[in-house]
Design a protein around this motif. Structure first.
Motif, short mmCIF file in Angstrom:
data_model
loop_
_atom_site.label_atom_id
_atom_site.label_comp_id
_atom_site.label_asym_id
_atom_site.label_seq_id
_atom_site.Cartn_x
_atom_site.Cartn_y
_atom_site.Cartn_z
N TYR A 421 -13.49 11.75 27.84
CA TYR A 421 -12.35 11.79 26.94
C TYR A 421 -11.07 11.48 27.70
O TYR A 421 -10.84 11.98 28.80
CB TYR A 421 -12.22 13.17 26.27
CG TYR A 421 -11.13 13.17 25.23
CD1 TYR A 421 -11.25 12.42 24.06
CD2 TYR A 421 -9.94 13.88 25.43
CE1 TYR A 421 -10.24 12.39 23.12
CE2 TYR A 421 -8.93 13.86 24.48
CZ TYR A 421 -9.09 13.10 23.33
OH TYR A 421 -8.08 13.07 22.40
N ILE A 422 -10.25 10.64 27.09
CA ILE A 422 -8.94 10.31 27.64
C ILE A 422 -7.89 10.98 26.77
O ILE A 422 -7.76 10.67 25.59
CB ILE A 422 -8.71 8.79 27.68
CG1 ILE A 422 -9.73 8.13 28.62
CG2 ILE A 422 -7.29 8.48 28.15
CD1 ILE A 422 -9.65 6.61 28.64
N PHE A 423 -7.16 11.91 27.34
CA PHE A 423 -6.11 12.63 26.61
C PHE A 423 -4.81 11.85 26.77
O PHE A 423 -4.26 11.75 27.86
CB PHE A 423 -5.95 14.05 27.18
CG PHE A 423 -5.10 14.94 26.32
CD1 PHE A 423 -3.72 14.78 26.26
CD2 PHE A 423 -5.67 15.94 25.56
CE1 PHE A 423 -2.94 15.59 25.46
CE2 PHE A 423 -4.89 16.76 24.75
CZ PHE A 423 -3.53 16.58 24.70
N ASP A 424 -4.32 11.33 25.66
CA ASP A 424 -3.11 10.51 25.66
C ASP A 424 -1.92 11.40 25.28
O ASP A 424 -1.77 11.80 24.13
CB ASP A 424 -3.26 9.36 24.65
CG ASP A 424 -2.14 8.34 24.73
OD1 ASP A 424 -1.01 8.74 25.09
OD2 ASP A 424 -2.39 7.16 24.42
N ILE A 425 -1.09 11.71 26.27
CA ILE A 425 0.07 12.58 26.05
C ILE A 425 1.00 12.00 24.99
O ILE A 425 1.48 12.72 24.10
CB ILE A 425 0.85 12.78 27.37
CG1 ILE A 425 -0.02 13.45 28.43
CG2 ILE A 425 2.12 13.58 27.11
CD1 ILE A 425 -0.38 14.86 28.14
N ASP A 426 1.25 10.71 25.07
CA ASP A 426 2.18 10.08 24.13
C ASP A 426 1.66 10.16 22.69
O ASP A 426 2.42 10.42 21.76
CB ASP A 426 2.40 8.61 24.52
CG ASP A 426 2.99 8.48 25.92
OD1 ASP A 426 3.87 9.29 26.27
OD2 ASP A 426 2.54 7.60 26.67
N LEU A 427 0.35 9.98 22.51
CA LEU A 427 -0.23 10.09 21.17
C LEU A 427 -0.15 11.52 20.66
O LEU A 427 0.14 11.75 19.48
CB LEU A 427 -1.69 9.63 21.19
CG LEU A 427 -2.45 9.71 19.86
CD1 LEU A 427 -1.78 8.84 18.80
CD2 LEU A 427 -3.91 9.29 20.04
N ALA A 428 -0.37 12.49 21.54
CA ALA A 428 -0.33 13.90 21.14
C ALA A 428 1.06 14.32 20.69
O ALA A 428 1.20 15.28 19.92
CB ALA A 428 -0.80 14.79 22.28
N LEU A 429 2.09 13.60 21.15
CA LEU A 429 3.47 13.93 20.77
C LEU A 429 3.95 13.13 19.56
O LEU A 429 4.98 13.45 18.98
CB LEU A 429 4.41 13.67 21.96
CG LEU A 429 4.24 14.60 23.17
CD1 LEU A 429 5.10 14.12 24.33
CD2 LEU A 429 4.61 16.04 22.80
N ALA A 430 3.20 12.10 19.20
CA ALA A 430 3.63 11.22 18.11
C ALA A 430 3.54 11.93 16.76
O ALA A 430 2.57 12.63 16.47
CB ALA A 430 2.77 9.96 18.09
N GLN A 431 4.56 11.77 15.95
CA GLN A 431 4.56 12.33 14.60
C GLN A 431 4.29 11.23 13.59
O GLN A 431 5.16 10.83 12.82
CB GLN A 431 5.89 13.04 14.32
CG GLN A 431 6.12 14.25 15.21
CD GLN A 431 7.33 15.05 14.79
OE1 GLN A 431 8.01 14.74 13.82
NE2 GLN A 431 7.61 16.12 15.52
#
Length: 557
Positions: A421-431
């Protein structure tokens, strides 16, 4: 729709019994691969055709006639169609799907939850060495373990959460040595710093607090530092207690709790390791060779026999694991699941072999294992590999601070455990809709805003006339909600909390489609109340599913 589904299955079983005694056990419904083909599908005709020496399509036609004459099918089914070589597709009447709304509103948070089955199970997870902060791999394990516990709780199991501390062995001595050197002023890169050591800044923090004679308290221990840099035992105990507290803080931030912390060292001090070895010797499942004691693990499917006790008298690491699992069995846990990294794959055969060889009544295949891969972290298109706090890896606390507990949990549960799994910080913050946890939580918040604008009591919607809910979008939404209980059961049986994330994303998408197709707060009071009941039920199922994952269901976003 649970009750009517059981009614339909009962009728199907009765019809199958008429065709062949004992065939009623094959009564089951599947979801058609193409929604346009119907709401339920049945393959029983194709399964029975060969033993009955009949054409499967003709047999399906016979079964169709029998079902059409049964009261539950007459009440709830709009049409029965035969397709292909003998598939039976069933189309439900709108009022059948509408029953789901009533069931959800009546059950509330208990929708999808099965009655207690009187059985106990233990889930062991995280089980990190007390030698450093929890890394993102531990985070994936924490999310998996907690969600699997929640899943089995919905299926009626009494679940015990356990954390096994490897507080004995070389790694603890390395921790003590690293802390002692930092307390003496030696740091990584200095001539006196050993090649095998813990290099993170957290070691300097432990050393500083040790010199300050501080007291640290964790869930299972409390210790005050002596401040004497030459007191190796005090350094060791303080460092372990300090990191136990740090890991407690990480887990609390991640909203994960445990019922018990089990210490590896206790297996030695209580004599359980020695007793387990004696059991294996007495059972005739060991032998001496080259100064070592070996387990005949090949008798139980292992690829080679394994050393239990080395020539220096110390035990190999799987021996206390066998002793530990015997305690699980003796404590009354007939089902045990271990959540571990894929690097533990090699231990499965030898632990199970040891448990069988001990001859204490443990069934084959005990315990179950869920193995997970590690997690890569991306930010700004580049991989993040280290944390200042840990020195060599990204910590769970880093991930929570950079995003949120909800995002970390949902993201880490959104793939099968054994896939990278690749955890994408930017995606996790996207609204936006690309962010899966935002997409699901926004659906819940969107419904809450509609209900708030209405201003009425949701409880008053339980008995409304639901006949206005006849549009394709409303029908699809109700049918999807009806699948929630069976989805939970399948996810628990498969140790698959990722199935819950997939389901919630599908349910959110179905709601958004419905919202775009039909206005809810219309002037017609009957239509409005029916639609409010539908969306209130949808919000409840979203809330229930998110709770299984340990993720919040915000009312506003």
């Amino acid at each position: 729709m649970l009750l009517l589904k059981q009614e339909l299955l009962g009728s199907l079983a009765a019809a199958l019994e008429q065709l062949q005694p004992g065939a009623g056990s094959k009564a089951a419904f599947e979801s058609p691969k193409v929604a346009a083909h119907g709401d339920f599908a049945c393959t029983a005709a194709m399964q029975l055709a060969k033993p009955l020496k009949l054409n499967p399509r003709q047999l399906a036609d016979t079964l169709k006639t029998a079902l059409e004459g049964m009261a539950p099918f007459q009440r709830w089914v709009a049409a029965i169609e035969i397709a292909g070589p003998g598939f039976i597709n069933i189309r439900l009447k709108p009022e059948a799907k509408q029953q789901t709304v009533r069931e959800v509103l009546a059950s509330g948070g208990a929708f999808g939850v099965r009655p207690a089955n009187g059985q106990r199970m233990l889930v062991e997870f995280v089980s990190a060495n007390p030698t450093g902060p929890l890394h993102v791999g531990h985070g994936r394990q924490a999310a998996l373990g907690d969600a699997i516990c929640n899943l089995f709780s919905t299926q009626g199991w009494q679940v015990h959460r356990e954390f096994y501390y490897n507080d004995a062995g070389v790694q603890i001595q390395t921790l003590a040595n690293s802390t002692q050197l930092r307390a003496r002023g030696v740091k990584p890169g200095d001539a006196g710093w050993p090649e095998v050591a813990y290099n993170g800044d957290y070691i300097a923090d432990i050393a500083a607090d040790f010199l300050a004679k501080k007291t640290v308290k964790s869930d299972d221990r409390e210790f005050t530092a002596s401040g004497d840099v030459d007191d190796t035992e005090s350094v060791r105990e303080f460092a372990v207690a300090y990191l136990r507290r740090e890991q407690d803080l990480d887990l609390k931030a991640f909203q994960v709790r445990f019922d018990q912390y089990y210490l590896e060292s206790s297996l030695y001090t209580s004599g359980r390791v020695a007793a387990t070895v004696q059991k294996l010797v007495d059972a005739g499942k060991t032998y001496e060779q080259d100064g070592a004691l070996w387990l005949k693990s090949t008798d139980y499917g292992d690829d080679k026999d394994r050393v239990m006790r080395k020539g220096d008298g110390s035990f190999t690491y799987f021996v206390p694991d066998v002793a530990y699992h015997i305690t699980k069995w003796e404590r009354g846990f007939g089902k045990v699941i271990n959540i571990q990294g894929t690097d533990h794959h090699g231990t499965i055969a030898r632990v199970r072999a040891g448990l069988q060889a001990a001859n204490v009544g443990i069934p084959q295949g005990y315990p179950d294992y869920v193995l997970h891969t590690m997690v890569r972290v991306m930010r700004g298109g580049e991989e993040v590999k280290i944390s200042k706090r840990a020195g060599s890896y990204v910590t769970l606390r880093d991930l929570i601070e950079w995003t949120s507990t909800d995002a970390v949990r949902f993201f880490l549960l959104s793939r099968k455990p054994d896939t990278e799994y690749i955890f994408d910080i930017d995606l996790a913050l996207a609204q936006n809709n690309d962010n899966p946890v935002y997409y699901v939580q926004y659906a819940h918040a969107r419904i809450c805003s509609v209900l708030a604008a209405w201003g009425g009591d949701v409880a008053s919607l339980q008995d409304v006339d639901l006949s206005p809910l006849s549009s394709p979008q409303a029908q699809a939404l109700m049918l999807l909600m009806a699948k929630y209980p069976d989805m939970l059961t399948a996810a628990a049986e498969g140790f698959a909390p990722h199935d819950v994330t997939f389901y919630l994303r599908e349910l959110a998408a179905s709601y958004h489609s419905y919202y775009d197709a039909e206005r809810i707060l219309v002037d017609d009071e009957a239509v409005k109340r029916a639609r409010l009941a539908l969306v209130a039920a949808t919000a409840q199922v979203l809330h229930n599913g998110l709770a299984v994952l340990g993720v919040g269901a915000p009312r506003k976003m």
